[in-house]
Design a protein around this motif. Structure first.
Motif, PDB file in Angstrom:
ATOM      1  N   SER A   1      43.093  50.544  46.687  1.00  0.00           N
ATOM      2  CA  SER A   1      41.972  49.781  47.241  1.00  0.00           C
ATOM      3  C   SER A   1      41.132  49.175  46.126  1.00  0.00           C
ATOM      4  O   SER A   1      40.735  48.001  46.198  1.00  0.00           O
ATOM      5  N   VAL A   2      40.853  49.949  45.083  1.00  0.00           N
ATOM      6  CA  VAL A   2      40.103  49.425  43.937  1.00  0.00           C
ATOM      7  C   VAL A   2      40.882  48.293  43.290  1.00  0.00           C
ATOM      8  O   VAL A   2      40.318  47.236  42.972  1.00  0.00           O
ATOM      9  N   ASP A   3      42.167  48.500  43.099  1.00  0.00           N
ATOM     10  CA  ASP A   3      43.013  47.473  42.487  1.00  0.00           C
ATOM     11  C   ASP A   3      42.995  46.196  43.324  1.00  0.00           C
ATOM     12  O   ASP A   3      42.901  45.090  42.792  1.00  0.00           O
ATOM     13  N   TYR A   4      43.053  46.347  44.636  1.00  0.00           N
ATOM     14  CA  TYR A   4      42.996  45.179  45.526  1.00  0.00           C
ATOM     15  C   TYR A   4      41.660  44.449  45.372  1.00  0.00           C
ATOM     16  O   TYR A   4      41.622  43.230  45.239  1.00  0.00           O
ATOM     17  N   LEU A   5      40.551  45.194  45.383  1.00  0.00           N
ATOM     18  CA  LEU A   5      39.230  44.571  45.239  1.00  0.00           C
ATOM     19  C   LEU A   5      39.132  43.810  43.919  1.00  0.00           C
ATOM     20  O   LEU A   5      38.611  42.699  43.866  1.00  0.00           O
ATOM     21  N   ARG A   6      39.654  44.403  42.865  1.00  0.00           N
ATOM     22  CA  ARG A   6      39.627  43.744  41.557  1.00  0.00           C
ATOM     23  C   ARG A   6      40.522  42.501  41.557  1.00  0.00           C
ATOM     24  O   ARG A   6      40.210  41.521  40.895  1.00  0.00           O
ATOM     25  N   SER A   7      41.623  42.528  42.305  1.00  0.00           N
ATOM     26  CA  SER A   7      42.491  41.349  42.386  1.00  0.00           C
ATOM     27  C   SER A   7      41.796  40.190  43.106  1.00  0.00           C
ATOM     28  O   SER A   7      42.182  39.044  42.942  1.00  0.00           O
ATOM     29  N   GLN A   8      40.765  40.524  43.867  1.00  0.00           N
ATOM     30  CA  GLN A   8      39.962  39.511  44.556  1.00  0.00           C
ATOM     31  C   GLN A   8      38.798  39.031  43.682  1.00  0.00           C
ATOM     32  O   GLN A   8      37.860  38.417  44.166  1.00  0.00           O
ATOM     33  N   ARG A   9      38.860  39.381  42.412  1.00  0.00           N
ATOM     34  CA  ARG A   9      37.881  38.983  41.392  1.00  0.00           C
ATOM     35  C   ARG A   9      36.510  39.636  41.567  1.00  0.00           C
ATOM     36  O   ARG A   9      35.498  39.101  41.143  1.00  0.00           O
ATOM     37  N   LEU A  10      36.492  40.794  42.200  1.00  0.00           N
ATOM     38  CA  LEU A  10      35.248  41.564  42.297  1.00  0.00           C
ATOM     39  C   LEU A  10      35.151  42.472  41.077  1.00  0.00           C
ATOM     40  O   LEU A  10      36.150  43.074  40.660  1.00  0.00           O
ATOM     41  N   LEU A  11      33.980  42.549  40.498  1.00  0.00           N
ATOM     42  CA  LEU A  11      33.747  43.451  39.371  1.00  0.00           C
ATOM     43  C   LEU A  11      33.426  44.821  39.939  1.00  0.00           C
ATOM     44  O   LEU A  11      32.331  45.044  40.461  1.00  0.00           O
ATOM     45  N   VAL A  12      34.405  45.713  39.853  1.00  0.00           N
ATOM     46  CA  VAL A  12      34.287  47.028  40.474  1.00  0.00           C
ATOM     47  C   VAL A  12      34.498  48.106  39.426  1.00  0.00           C
ATOM     48  O   VAL A  12      35.448  48.043  38.643  1.00  0.00           O
ATOM     49  N   THR A  13      33.585  49.086  39.416  1.00  0.00           N
ATOM     50  CA  THR A  13      33.791  50.288  38.618  1.00  0.00           C
ATOM     51  C   THR A  13      34.075  51.429  39.584  1.00  0.00           C
ATOM     52  O   THR A  13      33.758  51.339  40.776  1.00  0.00           O
TER      53      THR A  13
END
Length: 141
Positions: free
Chosen positions: A94-106
């Motif tokens: 899920s984190v990887d998916y969010l980051r693939s959507q160009r969201l800056l996620v920690t």
């Protein structure tokens, strides 16, 4: 944006030896809907619905929930750079998916295995306090 793993939610909710700093709860938080199910499963397994149910609802309400998308589920089928439990793999997917959507996620997690794999995936980790001095208690109304 901070992705909160179930370990962080449960540490806060169950007043464990370590809880995240109070400042965490003032940040934009996101988690997979999976975290909500994990929290409630733990609450019910420990028969804490009466004593912790309202606090669980309040805590979950602080977090934006993302559904397990088909893309995240597909990502979870691919290998990870380390051994993970199934639910942890779904969280990292899920984190990887969010980051693939160009969201800056920690990622905020107390799970050492998940943290190691996240680091291998270049997912930045959110620093968490290891003591109770900076924590905030959620109380039932």
């Amino acid at each position: 944006m901070i992705y909160v793993d179930t370990s962080v939610l449960l540490a806060q909710l169950l007043s464990e030896d370590r809880r995240p700093p109070v400042t965490l709860w003032n940040q934009p938080l996101i988690a997979s809907r999976l975290a909500e199910y994990e929290v409630w499963n733990c609450i019910h397994a420990r028969q804490l619905a009466e004593s912790h149910g309202e606090a669980a609802r309040q805590l979950i309400a602080r977090v934006s929930m993302v559904e397990l998308s088909p893309m995240a589920l597909r990502r979870a089928l691919d290998p990870f750079p380390g051994t993970l439990r199934t639910l942890d793999a779904l969280h990292l997917a899920s984190v990887d998916y969010l980051r693939s959507q160009r969201l800056l996620v920690t990622l905020a997690t107390y799970d050492e295995r998940m943290a190691r794999v996240a680091t291998e995936m270049s997912i930045p980790l959110e620093p968490l306090a290891d003591d109770l001095s900076g924590s905030v208690a959620l109380r039932s109304s």
